[in-house]
Motif scaffolding. Structure first.
Motif, PDB file in Angstrom:
ATOM      1  N   TRP A 198      11.984   0.532   3.738  1.00 60.24           N
ATOM      2  CA  TRP A 198      10.857   0.109   4.572  1.00 60.24           C
ATOM      3  C   TRP A 198       9.890  -0.807   3.833  1.00 60.24           C
ATOM      4  CZ3 TRP A 198      12.115   0.641   9.235  1.00 60.24           C
ATOM      5  CH2 TRP A 198      12.754   1.772   9.730  1.00 60.24           C
ATOM      6  N   CYS A 199       9.745  -0.615   2.531  1.00 56.24           N
ATOM      7  CA  CYS A 199       8.723  -1.352   1.784  1.00 56.24           C
ATOM      8  C   CYS A 199       9.245  -2.620   1.104  1.00 56.24           C
ATOM      9  CB  CYS A 199       8.092  -0.458   0.717  1.00 56.24           C
ATOM     10  SG  CYS A 199       7.218   0.970   1.393  1.00 56.24           S
ATOM     11  N   LEU A 200      10.556  -2.704   0.877  1.00 55.35           N
ATOM     12  CA  LEU A 200      11.097  -3.874   0.189  1.00 55.35           C
ATOM     13  C   LEU A 200      12.129  -4.619   1.030  1.00 55.35           C
ATOM     14  CD1 LEU A 200      11.522  -2.494  -3.458  1.00 55.35           C
ATOM     15  CD2 LEU A 200       9.683  -3.925  -2.551  1.00 55.35           C
ATOM     16  N   ALA A 201      13.144  -3.903   1.488  1.00 53.81           N
ATOM     17  CA  ALA A 201      14.241  -4.572   2.195  1.00 53.81           C
ATOM     18  C   ALA A 201      13.778  -5.204   3.505  1.00 53.81           C
ATOM     19  CB  ALA A 201      15.373  -3.576   2.456  1.00 53.81           C
ATOM     20  N   ALA A 209       0.825  -1.208   0.000  1.00 53.47           N
ATOM     21  CA  ALA A 209       0.000   0.000   0.000  1.00 53.47           C
ATOM     22  C   ALA A 209       0.860   1.259   0.000  1.00 53.47           C
ATOM     23  CB  ALA A 209      -0.932  -0.010   1.211  1.00 53.47           C
ATOM     24  N   VAL A 210       1.932   1.261   0.788  1.00 53.13           N
ATOM     25  CA  VAL A 210       2.811   2.433   0.838  1.00 53.13           C
ATOM     26  C   VAL A 210       3.543   2.618  -0.491  1.00 53.13           C
ATOM     27  CG1 VAL A 210       4.875   3.392   1.930  1.00 53.13           C
ATOM     28  CG2 VAL A 210       3.083   2.396   3.333  1.00 53.13           C
ATOM     29  N   LEU A 211       3.979   1.515  -1.104  1.00 50.48           N
ATOM     30  CA  LEU A 211       4.618   1.623  -2.418  1.00 50.48           C
ATOM     31  C   LEU A 211       3.673   2.240  -3.446  1.00 50.48           C
ATOM     32  CD1 LEU A 211       6.759  -1.595  -3.073  1.00 50.48           C
ATOM     33  CD2 LEU A 211       7.511   0.792  -3.131  1.00 50.48           C
ATOM     34  N   ALA A 212       2.433   1.789  -3.441  1.00 54.73           N
ATOM     35  CA  ALA A 212       1.444   2.340  -4.365  1.00 54.73           C
ATOM     36  C   ALA A 212       1.198   3.819  -4.082  1.00 54.73           C
ATOM     37  CB  ALA A 212       0.140   1.550  -4.262  1.00 54.73           C
ATOM     38  N   ASP A 272       9.366   8.975  10.137  1.00 49.22           N
ATOM     39  CA  ASP A 272       9.675   7.561   9.889  1.00 49.22           C
ATOM     40  C   ASP A 272      10.512   6.969  11.016  1.00 49.22           C
ATOM     41  OD1 ASP A 272       8.322   7.583   7.541  1.00 49.22           O
ATOM     42  OD2 ASP A 272      10.068   7.457   6.234  1.00 49.22           O
ATOM     43  N   VAL A 273      11.563   7.692  11.392  1.00 50.91           N
ATOM     44  CA  VAL A 273      12.502   7.168  12.382  1.00 50.91           C
ATOM     45  C   VAL A 273      11.851   7.036  13.747  1.00 50.91           C
ATOM     46  CG1 VAL A 273      14.674   7.609  13.584  1.00 50.91           C
ATOM     47  CG2 VAL A 273      14.507   8.055  11.138  1.00 50.91           C
ATOM     48  N   CYS A 274      11.089   8.056  14.168  1.00 55.77           N
ATOM     49  CA  CYS A 274      10.499   7.979  15.507  1.00 55.77           C
ATOM     50  C   CYS A 274       9.422   6.901  15.572  1.00 55.77           C
ATOM     51  CB  CYS A 274       9.959   9.344  15.940  1.00 55.77           C
ATOM     52  SG  CYS A 274       8.420   9.850  15.177  1.00 55.77           S
ATOM     53  N   PHE A 275       8.674   6.695  14.501  1.00 56.32           N
ATOM     54  CA  PHE A 275       7.690   5.614  14.501  1.00 56.32           C
ATOM     55  C   PHE A 275       8.370   4.254  14.448  1.00 56.32           C
ATOM     56  CE2 PHE A 275       4.379   8.669  14.009  1.00 56.32           C
ATOM     57  CZ  PHE A 275       3.207   8.020  14.360  1.00 56.32           C
ATOM     58  N   THR A 321       8.913  -3.955  13.679  1.00 58.54           N
ATOM     59  CA  THR A 321       9.514  -2.626  13.569  1.00 58.54           C
ATOM     60  C   THR A 321       9.106  -1.867  12.310  1.00 58.54           C
ATOM     61  OG1 THR A 321      11.415  -3.340  14.897  1.00 58.54           O
ATOM     62  CG2 THR A 321      11.694  -1.372  13.542  1.00 58.54           C
ATOM     63  N   PRO A 322       9.088  -2.481  11.109  1.00 58.98           N
ATOM     64  CA  PRO A 322       8.684  -1.704   9.926  1.00 58.98           C
ATOM     65  C   PRO A 322       7.221  -1.271   9.935  1.00 58.98           C
ATOM     66  CG  PRO A 322       9.877  -3.702   9.303  1.00 58.98           C
ATOM     67  CD  PRO A 322       9.544  -3.830  10.746  1.00 58.98           C
ATOM     68  N   LEU A 323       6.389  -1.884  10.781  1.00 62.46           N
ATOM     69  CA  LEU A 323       4.984  -1.478  10.821  1.00 62.46           C
ATOM     70  C   LEU A 323       4.843  -0.023  11.242  1.00 62.46           C
ATOM     71  CD1 LEU A 323       3.275  -4.594  12.497  1.00 62.46           C
ATOM     72  CD2 LEU A 323       3.368  -3.999  10.078  1.00 62.46           C
ATOM     73  N   GLY A 324       5.757   0.456  12.103  1.00 51.86           N
ATOM     74  CA  GLY A 324       5.667   1.834  12.576  1.00 51.86           C
ATOM     75  C   GLY A 324       5.760   2.848  11.450  1.00 51.86           C
ATOM     76  N   PRO A 325       6.874   2.901  10.705  1.00 51.82           N
ATOM     77  CA  PRO A 325       6.962   3.878   9.616  1.00 51.82           C
ATOM     78  C   PRO A 325       5.931   3.664   8.506  1.00 51.82           C
ATOM     79  CG  PRO A 325       8.867   2.399   9.628  1.00 51.82           C
ATOM     80  CD  PRO A 325       8.148   2.188  10.907  1.00 51.82           C
ATOM     81  N   LEU A 326       5.543   2.410   8.269  1.00 47.83           N
ATOM     82  CA  LEU A 326       4.524   2.176   7.240  1.00 47.83           C
ATOM     83  C   LEU A 326       3.174   2.755   7.659  1.00 47.83           C
ATOM     84  CD1 LEU A 326       5.387  -1.489   6.143  1.00 47.83           C
ATOM     85  CD2 LEU A 326       5.938   0.647   4.964  1.00 47.83           C
TER      86      LEU A 326
END
Length: 341
Positions: A96-99, A73-76, A243-246, A127-132
């Motif tokens: 965040w979306c691929l790696a 969803a974020v990539l789109a 992004d970083v704080c989330f 962890t990636p759920l936060g910035p996404l």
């Protein structure tokens, strides 16, 4: 109550306060940088604990599918923004979306054995759920009022709780303790898991202190928290600061979930109460002071522990009542300041 019982309750209060302290730190960090009162912070705790339990059961956790869906969803969304002429930082987007999702999926596919690898997989999942979530729900409303951001947080909390019920079911889960050590200190039984909780919380707090004091990124986050407009004028990308704080908030929630899961049965909605008690501790710190938030967390933990002995039916009421005198005191000593944007 005798001295032995008081010491036991004090120990429980310290262990609970360590977890609430982590929640308070995450809430203060997110609010100071983005003005978001992040109510869904507790959902990271529940998702991490239940994901760890699922991995220990030999099954891939459903949080992996949530991570992949959010990444898509974020990539789109970023592709749509780029098509509209907006500047997009593709490096952070791909990270965040691929790696991160690819690394998490690969580690889960290997069916990790052992608590260390399972804990690492859980942290990599959560962890990636936060910035996404920040990019989907909050960044488009970065200039909105605090009240509007709070309403979004309430809605996001409801969505994540519903997804937790869908993914993990209504049954609770508990994980294996990280330490089976049992000590007797002057007649007071001390479990290894309690020491792990307090030690991990202290280590994480110390790591955050060093990060914010010594690293360029940490100083940039502090500048953004102090003055978003000034930080933007000095060339600090405030969107990436979000992004970083989330990401930090999600990481803290994941660690807290791993620490809590061996101590109590975790359900899909358990994180809400944990997050609220962390919010009470953050309010003690004025949603601005990290040391006062930690002190408030210890106070909340001790109040909860001793309330459970004297009046277990009203322990939650007593804990949340603490917020009333704190707000009353702060209302007398603070001056109203208009929101800067």
């Amino acid at each position: 109550m005798d001295l032995q019982i008081a010491l036991l309750l004090g120990q429980d209060g310290i262990v609970n306060g360590a977890v609430y302290g982590l929640m308070a730190l995450a809430l203060v960090l997110v609010f100071s940088v983005t003005r978001v009162i992040f109510i869904p912070q507790g959902e990271f705790v529940a998702f991490a604990a239940l994901s760890m339990a699922t991995l220990q059961g030999g099954r891939p956790p459903a949080s992996l599918w949530l991570l992949l869906a959010l990444a898509a969803a974020v990539l789109a969304l970023e592709a749509w923004r780029a098509r509209g002429g907006a500047a997009v930082d593709w490096k952070s987007t791909f990270f965040w979306c691929l790696a991160c999702p690819a690394a998490a999926a690969a580690l889960v596919a290997l069916q990790p054995q052992g608590q260390v690898l399972q804990a690492a997989a859980t942290v990599l999942l959560i962890t990636p759920l936060g910035p996404l979530l920040y990019r989907l729900a909050y960044r488009p409303l970065a200039r909105a009022s605090v009240l509007m951001l709070l309403i979004v947080s309430v809605a996001l909390h409801g969505v994540l709780v519903g997804l937790g019920l869908l993914f993990f079911g209504a049954e609770g889960s508990r994980t294996t303790a990280f330490s089976e050590l049992n000590l007797d200190v002057g007649g007071l039984p001390v479990t290894g898991q309690s020491l792990v909780v307090v030690g991990a919380a202290l280590a994480l707090v110390l790591a955050m202190f060093v990060f914010f004091e010594r690293s360029i990124v940490g100083k940039a986050l502090r500048a953004t928290a102090s003055n978003r407009v000034g930080a933007r004028l000095m060339g600090i990308p405030t969107e990436l600061a979000g992004d970083v704080c989330f990401a930090f908030a999600a990481l803290i929630g994941a660690v807290a979930g791993l620490l809590v899961a061996p101590l109590t049965t975790v359900y899909y909605d358990t994180g809400f109460l944990i997050g609220l008690k962390g919010f009470v501790a953050a309010i003690v710190g004025g949603l601005a002071s990290y040391p006062l938030a930690l002190a408030g967390a210890l106070l909340v933990g001790q109040l909860e522990a001793f309330s459970s002995f004297w009046s277990s039916a009203f322990k939650e009421v007593l804990v949340f009542t603490l917020i009333i005198p704190v707000l009353w005191w702060r209302s007398l000593r603070s001056h109203h300041v208009e929101d800067e944007e």
